[in-house]
Design an enzyme around this catalytic site. Sequence first.
Site, PDB file in Angstrom:
ATOM      1  N   THR A  57      -0.005   6.547  12.907  1.00 23.71           N
ATOM      2  CA  THR A  57      -0.593   5.594  12.081  1.00 23.71           C
ATOM      3  C   THR A  57      -0.068   4.179  12.742  1.00 23.71           C
ATOM      4  O   THR A  57      -0.538   3.257  12.832  1.00 23.71           O
ATOM      5  CB  THR A  57      -0.221   5.545  10.685  1.00 23.71           C
ATOM      6  OG1 THR A  57      -0.764   6.815  10.061  1.00 23.71           O
ATOM      7  CG2 THR A  57      -0.616   4.586   9.752  1.00 23.71           C
ATOM      8  N   GLY A  58       1.333   4.165  13.095  1.00 29.32           N
ATOM      9  CA  GLY A  58       1.894   3.050  13.730  1.00 29.32           C
ATOM     10  C   GLY A  58       0.983   2.482  14.951  1.00 29.32           C
ATOM     11  O   GLY A  58       0.672   1.416  15.105  1.00 29.32           O
ATOM     12  N   GLU A 115       8.670   1.470  11.491  1.00 33.51           N
ATOM     13  CA  GLU A 115       9.617   2.655  11.710  1.00 33.51           C
ATOM     14  C   GLU A 115       8.858   3.901  11.498  1.00 33.51           C
ATOM     15  O   GLU A 115       8.310   4.170  10.691  1.00 33.51           O
ATOM     16  CB  GLU A 115      10.575   2.190  10.341  1.00 33.51           C
ATOM     17  CG  GLU A 115      11.868   2.702  10.581  1.00 33.51           C
ATOM     18  CD  GLU A 115      11.996   4.185   9.975  1.00 33.51           C
ATOM     19  OE1 GLU A 115      11.498   4.977  10.769  1.00 33.51           O
ATOM     20  OE2 GLU A 115      12.538   4.281   8.970  1.00 33.51           O
ATOM     21  N   GLU A 125       8.465  15.352  15.790  1.00 30.51           N
ATOM     22  CA  GLU A 125       9.067  15.413  14.531  1.00 30.51           C
ATOM     23  C   GLU A 125       8.275  16.351  13.556  1.00 30.51           C
ATOM     24  O   GLU A 125       7.154  16.441  13.369  1.00 30.51           O
ATOM     25  CB  GLU A 125       9.189  13.974  13.777  1.00 30.51           C
ATOM     26  CG  GLU A 125       9.739  13.700  12.595  1.00 30.51           C
ATOM     27  CD  GLU A 125       9.583  12.197  11.930  1.00 30.51           C
ATOM     28  OE1 GLU A 125       8.287  12.024  12.093  1.00 30.51           O
ATOM     29  OE2 GLU A 125      10.656  11.779  11.576  1.00 30.51           O
ATOM     30  N   GLY A 182       6.191   5.097   8.612  1.00 22.96           N
ATOM     31  CA  GLY A 182       5.300   6.497   8.697  1.00 22.96           C
ATOM     32  C   GLY A 182       5.351   6.850   9.940  1.00 22.96           C
ATOM     33  O   GLY A 182       6.295   6.825  10.699  1.00 22.96           O
ATOM     34  N   SER A 183       4.271   7.605  10.144  1.00 15.10           N
ATOM     35  CA  SER A 183       4.043   8.275  11.437  1.00 15.10           C
ATOM     36  C   SER A 183       3.669   7.323  12.578  1.00 15.10           C
ATOM     37  O   SER A 183       3.129   6.270  12.551  1.00 15.10           O
ATOM     38  CB  SER A 183       2.896   9.397  11.236  1.00 15.10           C
ATOM     39  OG  SER A 183       1.753   8.743  11.145  1.00 15.10           O
ATOM     40  N   LYS A 194       0.775  -1.264   0.066  1.00 16.79           N
ATOM     41  CA  LYS A 194       0.070  -0.035   0.050  1.00 16.79           C
ATOM     42  C   LYS A 194       1.186   1.203  -0.036  1.00 16.79           C
ATOM     43  O   LYS A 194       1.402   1.584   1.112  1.00 16.79           O
ATOM     44  CB  LYS A 194      -0.874  -0.181   1.187  1.00 16.79           C
ATOM     45  CG  LYS A 194      -1.803   1.044   1.859  1.00 16.79           C
ATOM     46  CD  LYS A 194      -2.285   1.976   0.928  1.00 16.79           C
ATOM     47  CE  LYS A 194      -2.442   3.330   1.777  1.00 16.79           C
ATOM     48  NZ  LYS A 194      -1.534   4.377   1.102  1.00 16.79           N
ATOM     49  N   CYS A 238      13.613  10.294   7.556  1.00 23.00           N
ATOM     50  CA  CYS A 238      13.204   9.696   9.014  1.00 23.00           C
ATOM     51  C   CYS A 238      14.330   9.829   9.919  1.00 23.00           C
ATOM     52  O   CYS A 238      14.202  10.359  11.107  1.00 23.00           O
ATOM     53  CB  CYS A 238      12.811   8.113   8.911  1.00 23.00           C
ATOM     54  SG  CYS A 238      13.774   7.131   8.042  1.00 23.00           S
TER      55      CYS A 238
HETATM   56  P1  ADP Z   1       3.085  10.594   6.963  1.00 22.48           P
HETATM   57  O1  ADP Z   1       2.890  11.822   8.107  1.00 22.48           O
HETATM   58  O2  ADP Z   1       4.631  10.221   6.708  1.00 22.48           O
HETATM   59  O3  ADP Z   1       2.122  10.900   5.789  1.00 22.48           O
HETATM   60  P2  ADP Z   1       1.333   8.612   7.577  1.00 22.48           P
HETATM   61  O4  ADP Z   1       1.336   7.534   8.648  1.00 22.48           O
HETATM   62  O5  ADP Z   1       0.160   9.490   7.569  1.00 22.48           O
HETATM   63  O6  ADP Z   1       2.583   9.178   7.510  1.00 22.48           O
HETATM   64  O7  ADP Z   1       1.255   7.601   6.067  1.00 22.48           O
HETATM   65  C1  ADP Z   1       2.403   6.666   6.088  1.00 22.48           C
HETATM   66  C2  ADP Z   1       1.396   5.481   5.305  1.00 22.48           C
HETATM   67  O8  ADP Z   1       0.477   5.009   6.259  1.00 22.48           O
HETATM   68  C3  ADP Z   1       1.031   5.889   3.961  1.00 22.48           C
HETATM   69  O9  ADP Z   1       0.775   4.842   3.163  1.00 22.48           O
HETATM   70  C4  ADP Z   1      -0.543   6.289   4.526  1.00 22.48           C
HETATM   71  O10 ADP Z   1      -1.471   5.978   3.398  1.00 22.48           O
HETATM   72  C5  ADP Z   1      -0.649   5.085   5.458  1.00 22.48           C
HETATM   73  N1  ADP Z   1      -1.875   5.315   6.374  1.00 22.48           N
HETATM   74  C6  ADP Z   1      -2.418   6.413   6.929  1.00 22.48           C
HETATM   75  N2  ADP Z   1      -3.234   6.329   7.712  1.00 22.48           N
HETATM   76  C7  ADP Z   1      -3.531   4.850   7.673  1.00 22.48           C
HETATM   77  C8  ADP Z   1      -4.417   4.047   8.393  1.00 22.48           C
HETATM   78  N3  ADP Z   1      -5.361   4.694   9.390  1.00 22.48           N
HETATM   79  N4  ADP Z   1      -4.371   2.766   8.447  1.00 22.48           N
HETATM   80  C9  ADP Z   1      -3.391   2.073   7.674  1.00 22.48           C
HETATM   81  N5  ADP Z   1      -2.473   3.055   6.891  1.00 22.48           N
HETATM   82  C10 ADP Z   1      -2.439   4.147   6.961  1.00 22.48           C
END
Ligand code: ADP
Length: 494
Positions: free
Chosen positions: A245-246, A264, A398, A241-242, A188, A299
Amino acid sequence: MDQTQINTWRAKDIPPQTHLIDGKNAPASDSATMEVTSPIDGQVITTMARGTAQDMQAAIAAARAAFDDRRWAGQPPAARKKVLMKWADLIDAHALELAVSGVRDNGTEIGMAFKAEPGSAAGTIRYYAEALDKVYGEIAPTADDVLGLIHREPVGVVGAIVPWNFPLMIGAWKLGPALAMGNSVVLKPAETASLSLIRLAELAHEAGLPAGVLNVVTGEGAVVGEAMGLSMDVDALVFTGSGSTGRRLMEYSARSNLKRVYLELGGKSPNIIFADAPDLDEAAKVAAMGIFRNSGQVCVAGSRLLVEASIHDEFVDAVVNVTKALKVGDPLDLENHIGAINSETQLMQNLQSVETAQREGGTVTLGGGRILSETGGYYMDPTIVTDVTPEASLSQKEVFGPVLAVTPFTDEAEATRIANATDYGLAGAVWTQNLSRAHRMIRAVRTGVMHVNTYGGADGTVPLGGVGQSGNGHDKSLHALDKYTDLKTAWVKL
Ligand code: ADP
């Protein structure tokens, strides 16, 4: 790579993009699309499928079927290696196309993107292709009347969710070891950096990867990412990612099948400059690039500069001077050193972080604002904020943008205390000629990686992973294989 070749690729129309499910291009189940806006000029460059939960389930079903019938894992290692090697060659052959479409999508300066994206992705795929027939099981040292066998098996269906800053590089960190070990994958990509990953997956099929082994579903994280997280048929989630979301991914896992979750999550990494650094000019240059390359959308960016008080003013001046010489602009123009911010939302968050820093007592010593808005693109001046206290938001949160927080310290103990005073622990650096101090700091600073007298160097042979709220598990090196394999033991009575 020269400017003419870059311009040729940037002038090409990008056709509407779709998912790649079970080896075939597929639109969203309800035919919905989303616009792909380039951060270079704010123009829409194409559309892509706005995936539904049903699309994600179809991709997971394809991955499960491919895993269960062993069409990939069951092939001899030499055959799998050949496919992955061919894939890496195809990535190299299409490097400029991949790099330019990636930059049009995410805004990274092309010089960096070319090396860090297709270049490193091909290298990563090759590394794991070469490794796949060197991973052995074990025989346990049991008593004579039994045989204890330890097999290493693929985990099954891996869900990979990747961010927008380095889609190919980070994507390959997940895909390389996952596929080398025989897993099936559903990928994804981020909403604002999907194009090059779709192409990467098409090239994998061209190289001979069987249908269903690698699937790509595009769309919103909250929809398709959530469907992946909650699936009962995904065995492991690997994510960059963030932190927010983690956390969600861990909840999804807890609410569904307890799939393993490897995260990560970025950092607030300290770059610590002692007065006895071997070369303060070099340290200033590297400190500037350590935060400003790819507009700080890295990162491991050295986003906190901790400087020994006795050299603080002179060192900050040096960093300011280096930074002033950096040209920000069109990321596809080879003359520019720094490109665009990935999205307007991210740009606004960056600007907000500077406002907050000022409110909390920080001094904007350089930059601080949006620039080149007449282009329609999303650009920000590299920004240096001094007088930032260790407790300030700019020391704690961050930004993921070109904003450097500078804080003085008086001695090693204080430097260590400030360095460790965040929830994160991804990267860091110490600049000193004192060998003992360098080693003390390597031990004392809680991070996944410490640099000494440099910032940001790494290659595929060293693992990357965080501690604390920077995450768990490792990308890169043979250690990454642990995430994509299970140990299965057999106890045989002789
Ligand atoms: P950033 O702030 O770097 O955009 P995110 O964590 O929002 O970090 O995004 C990193 C990835 O996580 C992207 O591919 C995003 O589509 C995905 N993402 C965002 N929200 C969700 C969620 N609720 N469930 C699963 N994946 C998500």
